[in-house]
Write a protein that holds these residues in place. Structure first.
Motif, PDB file in Angstrom:
ATOM      1  N   HIS A  66       1.035  -1.336   0.023  1.00  0.00           N
ATOM      2  CA  HIS A  66       0.044  -0.008  -0.025  1.00  0.00           C
ATOM      3  C   HIS A  66       0.724   1.338   0.014  1.00  0.00           C
ATOM      4  N   GLY A  67       2.039   1.167   0.653  1.00  0.00           N
ATOM      5  CA  GLY A  67       2.986   2.321   0.637  1.00  0.00           C
ATOM      6  C   GLY A  67       3.592   2.608  -0.760  1.00  0.00           C
ATOM      7  N   ALA A  68       3.928   1.253  -1.515  1.00  0.00           N
ATOM      8  CA  ALA A  68       4.434   1.643  -2.609  1.00  0.00           C
ATOM      9  C   ALA A  68       3.607   2.142  -3.641  1.00  0.00           C
ATOM     10  N   LEU A  69       2.468   1.786  -3.850  1.00  0.00           N
ATOM     11  CA  LEU A  69       1.309   2.235  -4.584  1.00  0.00           C
ATOM     12  C   LEU A  69       1.349   4.023  -4.314  1.00  0.00           C
ATOM     13  N   ARG A  70       1.141   4.114  -3.073  1.00  0.00           N
ATOM     14  CA  ARG A  70       0.781   5.619  -2.958  1.00  0.00           C
ATOM     15  C   ARG A  70       2.119   6.483  -3.395  1.00  0.00           C
ATOM     16  N   LEU A  71       3.308   5.903  -3.118  1.00  0.00           N
ATOM     17  CA  LEU A  71       4.521   6.586  -3.658  1.00  0.00           C
ATOM     18  C   LEU A  71       4.486   6.575  -5.219  1.00  0.00           C
ATOM     19  N   LEU A  72       4.099   5.509  -5.627  1.00  0.00           N
ATOM     20  CA  LEU A  72       4.271   5.497  -7.228  1.00  0.00           C
ATOM     21  C   LEU A  72       3.128   6.277  -7.781  1.00  0.00           C
ATOM     22  N   ILE A  73       2.055   6.321  -7.237  1.00  0.00           N
ATOM     23  CA  ILE A  73       0.967   7.460  -7.769  1.00  0.00           C
ATOM     24  C   ILE A  73       1.489   8.821  -7.462  1.00  0.00           C
ATOM     25  N   GLU A  74       2.063   9.179  -6.387  1.00  0.00           N
ATOM     26  CA  GLU A  74       2.638  10.535  -6.107  1.00  0.00           C
ATOM     27  C   GLU A  74       3.609  10.942  -7.188  1.00  0.00           C
ATOM     28  N   ALA A  75       4.709   9.933  -7.633  1.00  0.00           N
ATOM     29  CA  ALA A  75       5.564  10.291  -8.563  1.00  0.00           C
ATOM     30  C   ALA A  75       4.714  10.510  -9.928  1.00  0.00           C
ATOM     31  N   GLU A  76       3.696   9.852 -10.208  1.00  0.00           N
ATOM     32  CA  GLU A  76       2.967   9.921 -11.393  1.00  0.00           C
ATOM     33  C   GLU A  76       2.093  11.247 -11.589  1.00  0.00           C
ATOM     34  N   PHE A  77       1.429  11.478 -10.535  1.00  0.00           N
ATOM     35  CA  PHE A  77       0.364  12.469 -10.926  1.00  0.00           C
ATOM     36  C   PHE A  77       0.769  13.767  -9.739  1.00  0.00           C
ATOM     37  N   GLY A  78       1.583  13.738  -8.905  1.00  0.00           N
ATOM     38  CA  GLY A  78       2.146  14.743  -7.858  1.00  0.00           C
ATOM     39  C   GLY A  78       1.087  14.896  -6.771  1.00  0.00           C
ATOM     40  N   ILE A  79       0.311  13.994  -6.515  1.00  0.00           N
ATOM     41  CA  ILE A  79      -0.367  13.935  -5.235  1.00  0.00           C
ATOM     42  C   ILE A  79       0.140  13.169  -4.075  1.00  0.00           C
ATOM     43  N   ALA A  80       0.484  13.992  -2.996  1.00  0.00           N
ATOM     44  CA  ALA A  80       1.090  13.759  -1.977  1.00  0.00           C
ATOM     45  C   ALA A  80       0.597  12.159  -1.550  1.00  0.00           C
ATOM     46  N   ALA A  81       1.521  11.174  -1.014  1.00  0.00           N
ATOM     47  CA  ALA A  81       1.212   9.749  -0.815  1.00  0.00           C
ATOM     48  C   ALA A  81       0.006   9.833   0.607  1.00  0.00           C
ATOM     49  N   SER A  82       0.422  10.497   1.604  1.00  0.00           N
ATOM     50  CA  SER A  82      -0.864  10.574   2.590  1.00  0.00           C
ATOM     51  C   SER A  82      -2.034  11.279   2.179  1.00  0.00           C
ATOM     52  N   ARG A  83      -2.166  12.044   0.985  1.00  0.00           N
ATOM     53  CA  ARG A  83      -3.303  12.925   0.883  1.00  0.00           C
ATOM     54  C   ARG A  83      -4.218  12.302  -0.193  1.00  0.00           C
ATOM     55  N   GLN A  84      -3.763  11.126  -0.731  1.00  0.00           N
ATOM     56  CA  GLN A  84      -4.542  10.288  -1.634  1.00  0.00           C
ATOM     57  C   GLN A  84      -5.765   9.566  -0.991  1.00  0.00           C
ATOM     58  N   ARG A  85      -6.766   9.575  -1.898  1.00  0.00           N
ATOM     59  CA  ARG A  85      -7.996   8.789  -1.377  1.00  0.00           C
ATOM     60  C   ARG A  85      -8.252   8.014  -2.213  1.00  0.00           C
ATOM     61  N   TYR A  86      -8.842   6.597  -1.664  1.00  0.00           N
ATOM     62  CA  TYR A  86      -9.338   5.674  -2.799  1.00  0.00           C
ATOM     63  C   TYR A  86     -10.537   5.197  -2.564  1.00  0.00           C
ATOM     64  N   GLY A  87     -11.311   4.528  -3.752  1.00  0.00           N
ATOM     65  CA  GLY A  87     -12.527   4.117  -3.514  1.00  0.00           C
ATOM     66  C   GLY A  87     -12.628   2.796  -4.121  1.00  0.00           C
ATOM     67  N   VAL A  88     -13.660   2.180  -4.138  1.00  0.00           N
ATOM     68  CA  VAL A  88     -13.728   0.884  -4.767  1.00  0.00           C
ATOM     69  C   VAL A  88     -15.053   0.720  -5.394  1.00  0.00           C
TER      70      VAL A  88
END
Length: 228
Positions: A66-88
């Motif tokens: 889960h940490g890796a996904l957030r860090l990779l998303i941050e690198a791709e989209f510029g959204i800080a890892a701790s601020r990302q929100r996910y739904g299903v």
């Protein structure tokens, strides 16, 4: 960029390796020599779920994924890892709420996890450690098509664990790509036996897929509906 991401993951106690695919796909695991601070990146719900694991190694694997996904998303989209929100969706498939049309996927096996994301295409991934499968023939009779059973029986290593799992991981990845998970019966579509790229017709949709065996003990599959 790949080396920068590997270094970023390493600073948080995650060992990461990019796997070849049409979208970002990473094999990750917790660094046994560096606990890192990955939990600080996660949501309260994720941290609570990690705390419920009774086996420490599984908790660390969950945190790393889960940490890796957030860090990779941050690198791709510029959204800080701790601020990302996910739904299903209705079948539990995750997506990123902050950016339209971003799907995410994870799969766990052994000490590692496979994580992926893509924008504007539907994706699915699966990973299995090659191991002894109890009653592989019985499971295949339940979940595989008649042609897949015939292909397995025609092999000199009929129902070997490796051959059986090449079908399993591709079916899982293809079902996930359509976002419907187990609501699609695995025996309702044909994947074929073995590694390599191929198109699979699932629930009336053509899904591009591949099964790779890059690590000599791990089988990985990705599937994609649409074009990157």
């Amino acid at each position: 960029m790949g080396e920068d991401l590997i270094a970023t993951l390493a600073r948080h106690g995650i060992i990461g390796e990019r796997i070849a695919a049409p979208f970002p796909l990473w094999l990750v695991r917790a660094d046994p020599d560096n606990a890192g601070d990955v939990s600080a990146l996660l949501s309260d719900e994720e941290r609570a779920r990690a705390d419920r694991f009774r086996i420490c190694a599984l908790a660390r694997r969950y945190l790393a994924a889960h940490g890796a996904l957030r860090l990779l998303i941050e690198a791709e989209f510029g959204i800080a890892a701790s601020r990302q929100r996910y739904g299903v969706n209705d079948f539990g498939k995750p997506h990123l709420r902050d950016v339209p049309h971003v799907q995410c996927n994870m799969s766990y096996s052994g000490e590692g996890a496979l994580v992926a994301f893509a924008r504007h295409v539907e994706i699915g991934i699966d990973m299995e450690r090659v191991r002894s499968v109890d009653d592989a023939a019985g499971l295949a009779a339940m979940y595989y098509t008649d042609r897949e059973l015939m292909q397995l029986n025609e092999r000199p290593d009929a129902f070997s664990d490796h051959a059986f799992l090449t079908v399993w991981v591709r079916k899982e990845a293809c079902s996930k790509a359509l976002g419907k998970g187990l609501s699609i019966a695995p025996s309702s579509f044909e994947c074929g036996v073995g590694c390599g790229p191929r198109n699979v017709l699932v629930d009336g949709e053509v899904v591009e897929s591949d099964v790779v065996d890059p690590k000599g003990g791990l089988l990985m599959s990705w599937a994609m509906r649409g074009q990157c």
